[in-house]
Design a protein around this motif. Structure first.
Motif, PDB file in Angstrom:
ATOM      1  N   GLU A 139      -1.834  -1.171  -8.351  1.00  0.00           N
ATOM      2  CA  GLU A 139      -0.600  -1.950  -8.518  1.00  0.00           C
ATOM      3  C   GLU A 139       0.594  -1.035  -8.748  1.00  0.00           C
TER       4      GLU A 139
ATOM      5  N   LEU B 270      -4.837  -5.397  -4.151  1.00  0.00           N
ATOM      6  CA  LEU B 270      -6.264  -5.586  -3.835  1.00  0.00           C
ATOM      7  C   LEU B 270      -6.471  -5.650  -2.325  1.00  0.00           C
ATOM      8  N   HIS B 271      -5.601  -6.356  -1.635  1.00  0.00           N
ATOM      9  CA  HIS B 271      -5.695  -6.490  -0.179  1.00  0.00           C
ATOM     10  C   HIS B 271      -5.584  -5.127   0.499  1.00  0.00           C
ATOM     11  N   LEU B 272      -4.677  -4.278  -0.007  1.00  0.00           N
ATOM     12  CA  LEU B 272      -4.457  -2.959   0.581  1.00  0.00           C
ATOM     13  C   LEU B 272      -5.384  -1.883   0.006  1.00  0.00           C
ATOM     14  N   ARG B 273      -6.105  -2.253  -1.051  1.00  0.00           N
ATOM     15  CA  ARG B 273      -6.964  -1.312  -1.781  1.00  0.00           C
ATOM     16  C   ARG B 273      -6.141  -0.153  -2.363  1.00  0.00           C
ATOM     17  N   LEU B 274      -5.005  -0.519  -2.954  1.00  0.00           N
ATOM     18  CA  LEU B 274      -4.116   0.418  -3.639  1.00  0.00           C
ATOM     19  C   LEU B 274      -3.985  -0.027  -5.090  1.00  0.00           C
TER      20      LEU B 274
ATOM     21  N   LYS C 252      -0.455  -7.899  -7.588  1.00  0.00           N
ATOM     22  CA  LYS C 252      -1.869  -7.630  -7.884  1.00  0.00           C
ATOM     23  C   LYS C 252      -2.746  -7.987  -6.679  1.00  0.00           C
ATOM     24  N   GLU C 253      -2.507  -9.163  -6.097  1.00  0.00           N
ATOM     25  CA  GLU C 253      -3.271  -9.588  -4.926  1.00  0.00           C
ATOM     26  C   GLU C 253      -3.006  -8.680  -3.733  1.00  0.00           C
TER      27      GLU C 253
END
Length: 73
Positions: free
Chosen positions: A26, A20-24, A16-17
């Motif tokens: 899950e 979010l970091h990659l803006r993709l 999940k994190e």
């Protein structure tokens, strides 16, 4: 006592994190992991963890100048 993260140690992110970091999404990251096309990850039992530097390296490796650019030198 509060533990301070060392800059030399990787920060392990959950899927999940990492998404979010990659803006993709899950699910996109999960599919990339299953196909072997995604960033390096570590799987322990049912848990998958990603090192932040691996996510950044994978994203940088996907850079292209155009849609016809294969990324080959």
């Amino acid at each position: 006592m509060t533990e301070v993260a060392s800059p030399s140690l990787p920060t392990w992110l959950t899927r999940k994190e990492a998404a979010l970091h990659l803006r993709l999404g899950e699910s996109t990251l999960a599919k990339l992991f299953l196909s072997g096309d995604g960033p390096f990850a570590i799987k322990i039992g049912k848990s998958v963890r990603y090192a932040r530097h691996d996510l950044d390296s994978w994203m940088a490796s996907r850079r292209r100048r155009s849609t016809s650019d294969t990324g080959a030198p």
